[in-house]
Design an enzyme around this catalytic site. Structure first.
Site: not given
Length: 765
Positions: A453, A545-547
């Site tokens: 994500m 990648s994502c948070e």
């Protein structure tokens, strides 16, 4: 080297010039001049080497003499290493120089024998023919070929090796007497082996010794040779042609001879220092592994029968244009490849070229490939036509910006949908959304595509560490700022700086107490370099990648902090708190196990969301103090309410059932034990060593082996392999049982003595 086959490797004292002094023996005279070369720790071993060199045994060869000089050179202080020389003025000339560089001992070999010079004395030895020796030796031909050679070999042993050489001889005698075909001489600390072993031996196992070379004239009918984890620097070109399988992993071999045994089918040279392979490898070769060497190029023509080739972790820039036609497995990861041959073998099934610099793949790959790993390269596109047999493709960490248009329509031949992993690539949001939409449709039958994500197209600028810290600790004094500025030189400091900035953008910052928690933690890091090093390492991949990956990394850092505190004594006087910390680590391990189960069942979900989702949602019900409250992508984690209910029940049941045993083996608890109960700890460890060193351990292994009743196979080598694998597995199991018993016993005793044993009772009702 003396050839035992044609001329027996014994020598006779031929001439002495200048009578030996009766006042000071040569070995003492030499030792008095060089004793300062060695530390007290190495004095005894060095003296043994000098005694050997002053009066070499009759069977001494150039290789054996050289090994003693190498040993002395290694034992000496670095400043004196050059005073011990071999191959001086010729391949077979060795000498020792005094502190003032005067030659005090030399040994020179020639075609007739060798000469020892030292202390004004000269002793020359010449070889004796086999017939001369036979006339003076009693016993049968076998006694000459074996007993005499072995006894001389034992006599030559350094003091610390003598007992193990005796053990090796006993094993060889046992093989000779009982006609055994396997000789196991591993873990004996041997520095040499005799050239002659019982002729019926077909499997020779020499693993985990200190061999620097193998005999040039190794005799016998050996088919399998294992000499892993030694100190070999080369392989003789005269090894028996009967050898079919050879493992020489974890040595120091720098080159291979041009000629290897002609019957060789399997060769494993993992973790050596080989820079090139001979042009003419044995034609019978089927398996070749040179994993983790320094090879720059491969021969243009490899043996046509090779089916498994492992050249991983070398320095290859290209593969041969023509590879063996029957090749089924090619492992060439961790090299410097920029492309692949235009045509790959038609029967290839496994292709691993990860961690290279490949920019494009051949448009047509062999249809038989089931496993393809092209991760960590520089690919911008994947082929439109994927292999029909493909089951899994790993293409993470490339420069992919799009997926093949044909991908949704691909139907692999396997029983399950093909898995294509493309995490950490700079896909556009549109590409990700389109793939999500396609795979979510009811009638979708294409491959399962997995990617992380988050938006990879956003480039975040990493600030200096002290500035990132000031974002959390706004009232820092100038002295504190300078302290964090100094930390910027530490490994992975930049990664931690980026992590802190990204952490400030997560959902958790909505809670005021979260910032206070992070601020207090940062002040701890400033005072603890060991903890800081651990945390900086965890930060390395936290922002790729994502948070939610950032939040998961923060959880890992808090878990590491908890373990660090336990190991460093924070709970030594607070065992109740230590046990609660252990319970939290146990619960987190259980969550990870359940999350992995869930990931296997999901179609298209980032595993980060699953791991973090369970941690986040079970935070209160499992009293997880190190977990944060929020995450961004929980709605795409695939976790249901029934998943959470089941997970909570399973974890609580597992804790009530297994925590007692788990805690007894927990590393941080062992550190605490060593500090608060040192005597009991030493007694327990001594008891553990006694279990291993006495017959108890081996008796239990033998008993379980006997219960298995491993049936004799028509293939004797296969039976031996099964037997060895079973023994290894049983040994590990028995060792785990011994550890569990002893560590549980000491845990119960100490907790009872400290009056906190009730804390190990079932926690959940």
């Amino acid at each position: 080297m003396f050839n035992i086959t044609n001329i027996q490797s014994t020598a006779r004292h031929q001439s002495i010039s200048n009578e030996a002094s009766t006042e000071v023996p040569l070995k003492e005279e030499i030792w008095n001049k060089i004793s300062a070369f060695f530390s007290s720790e190495h004095q005894v071993e060095a003296q043994n080497c000098i005694a050997y060199l002053c009066h070499p045994p009759e069977t001494a060869s150039p290789e054996e003499i050289k090994s003693k000089f190498e040993c002395l050179r290694m034992l000496a202080f670095p400043a004196y290493a050059d005073n011990i020389q071999y191959s001086r003025g010729g391949a077979d000339q060795y000498c020792i120089l005094s502190e003032n560089s005067q030659e005090i001992l030399s040994i020179v070999f020639n075609t007739e024998g060798y000469t020892v010079e030292g202390g004004g004395k000269s002793v020359t030895y010449t070889r004796v023919t086999e017939s001369e020796q036979a006339s003076s030796a009693s016993g049968s031909k076998d006694a000459v070929n074996y007993e005499l050679i072995w006894s001389e070999w034992v006599k030559e042993a350094p003091a610390k090796e003598a007992a193990n050489r005796e053990e090796a001889v006993q094993r060889m005698r046992d093989c000779l007497k009982n006609n055994k075909t396997e000789l196991r001489l591993k873990i004996l600390g041997l520095t040499t082996i005799p050239a002659y072993i019982p002729e019926q031996i077909t499997t020779l196992i020499l693993d985990n010794n200190e061999l620097k070379s193998l005999p040039e004239n190794l005799q016998g009918n050996i088919k399998t040779l294992y000499a892993n984890s030694n100190q070999l620097t080369s392989i003789p070109a005269t090894l028996p042609d009967t050898i079919q399988e050879m493992e020489l992993s974890i040595n120091r071999i720098t080159e291979l001879p041009e000629r290897l045994p002609s019957a060789l089918q399997s060769l494993d040279l993992f973790h050596n220092k080989i820079s090139c392979l001979p042009e003419n490898l044995p034609e019978e070769l089927r398996y070749l592994s040179v994993y983790d060497n320094s090879i720059r190029t491969l021969p243009a023509h490899l043996p046509s029968g090779i089916t498994h080739l492992n050249v991983q972790s070398n320095s290859l820039t290209a593969l041969p244009e023509t590879l063996p036609p029957g090749l089924k497995t090619l492992e060439a990861g961790e090299n410097a490849l920029t492309s692949l041959p235009a045509s790959l073998p038609p029967e290839l099934q496994v292709l691993d070229v990860s961690k290279n610099q490949i920019t494009v793949l051949p448009e047509t790959l062999p249809p038989t490939i089931t496993t393809l790993d092209v991760s960590r390269n520089a690919l911008t596109n994947l082929p439109e036509n994927l292999p029909a047999a493909l089951q899994i493709m790993q293409a993470s960490r490339n420069n992919l910006v799009r997926l093949p248009e044909s991908l949704p329509h691909f139907r692999g031949e396997g029983p399950q949908p093909t898995r294509i992993i493309v995490e950490y690539n700079p896909f556009s949001e549109r590409t990700i959304q389109n793939m999500q939409r396609l795979m979510s449709s009811v009638d979708y039958q294409g491959p399962r595509v997995l990617f992380a994500m988050g938006d990879f197209s956003i480039v975040r600028v990493t600030r200096p560490l002290h500035q990132a810290v000031q974002g959390w600790l706004t009232s820092l004094e100038e002295e504190d700022v300078n302290q964090w500025r100094a930390f910027e030189a530490e490994a992975n400091a930049a990664a931690f700086s980026g992590f802190l900035d990204y952490l400030g953008d997560t959902q958790n910052t909505r809670h005021p107490d979260f910032k206070e928690q992070v601020s207090a933690w940062l002040m701890r890091l400033a005072e603890d370099s060991a903890l800081r090093e651990t945390v900086f390492i965890i930060a390395m991949n936290a922002t790729i990648s994502c948070e939610d990956r950032v939040t998961l990394a923060y959880h890992q850092m808090q878990e590491a902090t908890l373990v660090h505190d336990a190991e460093r004594g924070a709970f030594d006087s607070h065992l109740a708190e230590l046990i609660m910390a252990g319970r939290e680590i146990f619960r987190l391990e259980q969550i990870e196990s359940l999350a992995r189960e869930k990931v296997k069942r999901l179609f298209f979900i980032d595993e980060v969301e699953v791991f973090l989702g369970f941690q986040n949602q079970l935070r209160e019900s499992l009293s997880l103090t190190t977990m944060t409250r929020d995450m961004r992508f929980y709605n795409v984690s695939g976790i249901t309410e029934s998943d959470l209910d089941e997970a909570e029940i399973r974890i609580k049941m597992a804790e009530n059932r297994d925590f007692h045993k788990w805690f007894a083996l927990w590393g941080p608890w062992h550190k605490v034990l060593e500090r608060i109960a040192p005597e009991e700890w030493r007694e327990m460890m001594a008891k553990r060593d006694e279990c291993i060193e006495t017959d108890e351990y081996q008796s239990r292994v033998n008993a379980e082996l006997e219960d298995l009743r491993i049936a004799d196979d028509s293939d004797a080598e296969r039976t031996t392999e099964v037997q060895m694998d079973a023994e290894r597995a049983i040994g590990i199991k028995i060792m785990e049982e011994i550890n569990q018993t002893l560590f549980t016993e000491i845990m119960e005793n100490i907790l009872l003595k400290k009056e906190v044993s009730s804390l190990m009772s079932a926690y959940w009702r």
